[in-house]
Design a protein around this motif. Structure first.
Motif, PDB file in Angstrom:
ATOM      1  N   ASP A   9       1.109  -1.105   0.070  1.00 38.38           N
ATOM      2  CA  ASP A   9      -0.069  -0.120   0.028  1.00 38.38           C
ATOM      3  C   ASP A   9       1.220   1.087  -0.313  1.00 38.38           C
ATOM      4  O   ASP A   9       0.373   2.514  -0.330  1.00 38.38           O
ATOM      5  CB  ASP A   9      -1.228   0.254   1.306  1.00 38.38           C
ATOM      6  CG  ASP A   9      -1.660  -1.146   1.369  1.00 38.38           C
ATOM      7  OD1 ASP A   9      -2.516  -1.139   0.533  1.00 38.38           O
ATOM      8  OD2 ASP A   9      -2.320  -2.183   2.530  1.00 38.38           O
ATOM      9  N   LEU A  10       1.905   1.274   0.419  1.00 39.60           N
ATOM     10  CA  LEU A  10       3.017   2.539   0.480  1.00 39.60           C
ATOM     11  C   LEU A  10       3.616   2.840  -0.583  1.00 39.60           C
ATOM     12  O   LEU A  10       3.684   3.493  -1.664  1.00 39.60           O
ATOM     13  CB  LEU A  10       4.238   2.303   1.532  1.00 39.60           C
ATOM     14  CG  LEU A  10       5.190   3.237   1.981  1.00 39.60           C
ATOM     15  CD1 LEU A  10       4.842   4.578   2.883  1.00 39.60           C
ATOM     16  CD2 LEU A  10       6.027   2.433   2.633  1.00 39.60           C
ATOM     17  N   GLU A  11       3.416   1.627  -1.283  1.00 42.09           N
ATOM     18  CA  GLU A  11       4.664   1.355  -2.389  1.00 42.09           C
ATOM     19  C   GLU A  11       3.781   2.412  -3.827  1.00 42.09           C
ATOM     20  O   GLU A  11       3.683   2.813  -4.586  1.00 42.09           O
ATOM     21  CB  GLU A  11       5.349  -0.272  -3.051  1.00 42.09           C
ATOM     22  CG  GLU A  11       6.638   0.205  -2.252  1.00 42.09           C
ATOM     23  CD  GLU A  11       6.745  -1.699  -2.451  1.00 42.09           C
ATOM     24  OE1 GLU A  11       6.101  -2.368  -3.266  1.00 42.09           O
ATOM     25  OE2 GLU A  11       7.851  -2.082  -1.696  1.00 42.09           O
ATOM     26  N   ALA A  12       2.038   1.340  -3.974  1.00 44.49           N
ATOM     27  CA  ALA A  12       1.146   1.744  -4.049  1.00 44.49           C
ATOM     28  C   ALA A  12       1.454   3.844  -4.412  1.00 44.49           C
ATOM     29  O   ALA A  12       0.437   4.276  -5.724  1.00 44.49           O
ATOM     30  CB  ALA A  12       0.196   1.250  -4.280  1.00 44.49           C
ATOM     31  N   LEU A  13       1.019   3.768  -3.204  1.00 43.49           N
ATOM     32  CA  LEU A  13       0.917   5.726  -3.139  1.00 43.49           C
ATOM     33  C   LEU A  13       2.408   6.004  -3.909  1.00 43.49           C
ATOM     34  O   LEU A  13       2.311   7.958  -4.448  1.00 43.49           O
ATOM     35  CB  LEU A  13       1.050   5.746  -1.644  1.00 43.49           C
ATOM     36  CG  LEU A  13      -0.246   5.339  -0.582  1.00 43.49           C
ATOM     37  CD1 LEU A  13       0.005   5.894   1.111  1.00 43.49           C
ATOM     38  CD2 LEU A  13      -1.414   6.642  -1.646  1.00 43.49           C
ATOM     39  N   GLU A  21      16.323  12.160  -9.782  1.00 40.60           N
ATOM     40  CA  GLU A  21      15.585  11.226 -10.814  1.00 40.60           C
ATOM     41  C   GLU A  21      14.748  10.377 -10.322  1.00 40.60           C
ATOM     42  O   GLU A  21      15.121  10.248  -8.916  1.00 40.60           O
ATOM     43  CB  GLU A  21      16.725  10.897 -11.424  1.00 40.60           C
ATOM     44  CG  GLU A  21      17.340  11.868 -12.618  1.00 40.60           C
ATOM     45  CD  GLU A  21      18.423  10.921 -13.121  1.00 40.60           C
ATOM     46  OE1 GLU A  21      18.352   9.506 -13.427  1.00 40.60           O
ATOM     47  OE2 GLU A  21      18.689  11.631 -14.319  1.00 40.60           O
ATOM     48  N   PRO A  22      13.548  10.240 -10.117  1.00 39.15           N
ATOM     49  CA  PRO A  22      12.588   8.962 -10.063  1.00 39.15           C
ATOM     50  C   PRO A  22      13.555   7.334  -9.506  1.00 39.15           C
ATOM     51  O   PRO A  22      14.450   6.998 -10.827  1.00 39.15           O
ATOM     52  CB  PRO A  22      11.505   8.430 -10.930  1.00 39.15           C
ATOM     53  CG  PRO A  22      11.644  10.188 -12.408  1.00 39.15           C
ATOM     54  CD  PRO A  22      12.985  10.613 -12.190  1.00 39.15           C
ATOM     55  N   PHE A  23      13.826   7.398  -8.458  1.00 37.09           N
ATOM     56  CA  PHE A  23      13.925   6.062  -8.427  1.00 37.09           C
ATOM     57  C   PHE A  23      14.105   5.155  -9.105  1.00 37.09           C
ATOM     58  O   PHE A  23      15.388   4.334  -9.229  1.00 37.09           O
ATOM     59  CB  PHE A  23      13.557   5.728  -6.962  1.00 37.09           C
ATOM     60  CG  PHE A  23      14.701   5.014  -6.414  1.00 37.09           C
ATOM     61  CD1 PHE A  23      15.825   5.075  -5.605  1.00 37.09           C
ATOM     62  CD2 PHE A  23      14.487   3.264  -5.807  1.00 37.09           C
ATOM     63  CE1 PHE A  23      16.471   4.611  -4.909  1.00 37.09           C
ATOM     64  CE2 PHE A  23      15.228   2.416  -5.757  1.00 37.09           C
ATOM     65  CZ  PHE A  23      16.582   3.032  -5.519  1.00 37.09           C
ATOM     66  N   LEU A  24      12.868   4.777  -8.763  1.00 40.11           N
ATOM     67  CA  LEU A  24      12.847   4.130 -10.959  1.00 40.11           C
ATOM     68  C   LEU A  24      10.931   3.598 -10.437  1.00 40.11           C
ATOM     69  O   LEU A  24       9.777   4.083  -9.903  1.00 40.11           O
ATOM     70  CB  LEU A  24      12.561   2.067  -9.749  1.00 40.11           C
ATOM     71  CG  LEU A  24      12.591   1.112 -10.301  1.00 40.11           C
ATOM     72  CD1 LEU A  24      13.472   0.664 -11.377  1.00 40.11           C
ATOM     73  CD2 LEU A  24      12.236  -0.075  -9.515  1.00 40.11           C
ATOM     74  N   PRO A  25      11.209   3.618 -11.985  1.00 35.84           N
ATOM     75  CA  PRO A  25       9.353   3.542 -12.800  1.00 35.84           C
ATOM     76  C   PRO A  25       8.716   2.698 -12.882  1.00 35.84           C
ATOM     77  O   PRO A  25       9.189   1.978 -12.924  1.00 35.84           O
ATOM     78  CB  PRO A  25      10.001   4.281 -14.074  1.00 35.84           C
ATOM     79  CG  PRO A  25      11.162   5.092 -14.046  1.00 35.84           C
ATOM     80  CD  PRO A  25      11.979   4.128 -13.227  1.00 35.84           C
ATOM     81  N   SER A  26       7.262   3.351 -12.247  1.00 37.57           N
ATOM     82  CA  SER A  26       6.800   2.316 -11.971  1.00 37.57           C
ATOM     83  C   SER A  26       5.966   1.455 -13.083  1.00 37.57           C
ATOM     84  O   SER A  26       6.207   2.515 -14.353  1.00 37.57           O
ATOM     85  CB  SER A  26       5.804   2.282 -11.294  1.00 37.57           C
ATOM     86  OG  SER A  26       5.189   3.720 -11.511  1.00 37.57           O
ATOM     87  N   ILE A  27       5.793   0.906 -13.688  1.00 39.73           N
ATOM     88  CA  ILE A  27       4.710   0.223 -14.498  1.00 39.73           C
ATOM     89  C   ILE A  27       2.901  -0.274 -14.173  1.00 39.73           C
ATOM     90  O   ILE A  27       2.944  -0.401 -13.674  1.00 39.73           O
ATOM     91  CB  ILE A  27       5.415  -1.268 -14.886  1.00 39.73           C
ATOM     92  CG1 ILE A  27       4.917  -2.448 -13.963  1.00 39.73           C
ATOM     93  CG2 ILE A  27       7.294  -1.172 -15.316  1.00 39.73           C
ATOM     94  CD1 ILE A  27       5.475  -3.476 -14.465  1.00 39.73           C
ATOM     95  N   ASP A  75      11.728   0.695  -4.805  1.00 37.38           N
ATOM     96  CA  ASP A  75      10.162   0.149  -5.331  1.00 37.38           C
ATOM     97  C   ASP A  75       9.967  -0.968  -6.092  1.00 37.38           C
ATOM     98  O   ASP A  75      10.347  -1.236  -7.097  1.00 37.38           O
ATOM     99  CB  ASP A  75       9.467   1.667  -6.480  1.00 37.38           C
ATOM    100  CG  ASP A  75       8.127   1.302  -7.355  1.00 37.38           C
ATOM    101  OD1 ASP A  75       7.774   0.232  -6.695  1.00 37.38           O
ATOM    102  OD2 ASP A  75       7.914   2.233  -7.861  1.00 37.38           O
ATOM    103  N   PHE A  76       9.563  -1.662  -5.173  1.00 35.84           N
ATOM    104  CA  PHE A  76       9.456  -3.488  -5.830  1.00 35.84           C
ATOM    105  C   PHE A  76       7.679  -3.592  -6.483  1.00 35.84           C
ATOM    106  O   PHE A  76       7.359  -4.583  -6.606  1.00 35.84           O
ATOM    107  CB  PHE A  76       9.395  -4.022  -4.404  1.00 35.84           C
ATOM    108  CG  PHE A  76      11.103  -4.931  -4.083  1.00 35.84           C
ATOM    109  CD1 PHE A  76      11.273  -5.699  -4.727  1.00 35.84           C
ATOM    110  CD2 PHE A  76      11.477  -3.527  -3.396  1.00 35.84           C
ATOM    111  CE1 PHE A  76      12.817  -5.626  -4.838  1.00 35.84           C
ATOM    112  CE2 PHE A  76      13.277  -3.713  -3.244  1.00 35.84           C
ATOM    113  CZ  PHE A  76      13.956  -4.619  -3.849  1.00 35.84           C
TER     114      PHE A  76
END
Length: 264
Positions: free
Chosen positions: A56-60, A73-79, A223-224
């Motif tokens: 839930d934290l990562e979703a935020l 820069e963004p730490f790890l762009p999500s998908i 970010d996993f």
């Protein structure tokens, strides 16, 4: 006013505290929640949902509702995790052109990091017939995608291959290969799911994995959330959670093992 920007150190501490919170007793949870609030994070500022975990934290973070303010820069762009949505161009799918190797040939530098791992059956190997038929229909040889988030990939994969600690993957592949757990091993225990195989069978399962599977590992830091999207995209045979094609056959075989282990 709610806090929406956190330093890397604060975000990492939130991950660690939330991970501990969901695993501990009520008294300890109260202490952890106080520490989380001191950082300035209140999940109730973002959702009315009762209870939350690291996902839930990562979703935020993924949605932009909270930010890490000291990154250039963004730490790890999500998908995107929507059904049939492609992975964004800002993040290459690590398993599109993966570097699969035998367990003993994996890169030591990457193994010492946190990250994702993917396990597949070698081209010359096969699972028992009823599972192999399903795998053939999937159009790939992937059987599991997992993450090493609070430990190194080396430690996590040793758990998966040698069963040094209880692990869902090892229990699943053992059941798929037809091994049965130690009878009544879980009888009277609080945890009624972590069945265990005999030392001889555990070694046989390990030997099968080393001989018949190969691994691709990919370093990830904070970010996993990518793990969930990859599971939804590839539907690995032995992933149950987040898998739109989870197998009833696997659920049945694991339940059979569990019942033997609790003495039913």
């Amino acid at each position: 006013m709610r806090k929406v920007e956190f330093t890397i150190a604060e975000y990492t501490e939130l991950q660690n505290l939330i991970s501990k919170k969901v695993l501990t007793d009520k008294d300890e949870q109260k202490k952890i929640r106080r520490r989380i609030r001191r950082i300035g994070f209140h999940y109730s500022d973002f959702s009315s949902k009762k209870g939350y975990d690291v996902s839930d934290l990562e979703a935020l973070l993924n949605s932009g509702r909270i930010k890490i303010k000291d990154l250039q820069e963004p730490f790890l762009p999500s998908i995107s995790t929507k059904k049939h949505s492609p992975i964004k161009a800002t993040l290459e799918d690590p398993f599109t052109n993966p570097d699969f190797r035998g367990f003993q040939q994996l890169d030591n530098a990457t193994l010492d990091k946190t990250g994702l791992y993917c396990i597949r059956v070698k081209n010359t190997s096969k699972l028992p017939d009823r599972y192999q038929k399903i795998l053939n229909k999937r159009g790939n040889r992937l059987i599991y995608i997992g993450k090493a988030q609070r430990q190194t990939l080396k430690k996590r994969l040793k758990q998966e291959v040698f069963h040094t600690n209880p692990g869902t993957f090892f229990r699943s592949i053992g059941a798929v290969l037809g091994y049965l757990p130690i009878p009544e091993y879980l009888k009277g225990m609080r945890n009624q799911r972590n069945y265990k195989f005999s030392k001889t069978d555990t070694q046989s399962i390990t030997n099968w994995l080393i001989k018949n599977t190969e691994f691709s590992i990919y370093p990830v830091n904070l970010d996993f959330t990518i793990e969930v999207a990859l599971i939804k995209k590839y539907c690995p045979l032995l992933n149950d959670k987040h898998n739109p094609k989870r197998l009833k056959e696997l659920q049945d075989d694991r339940e059979k093992c569990r019942r033997i282990a609790i003495g039913k």
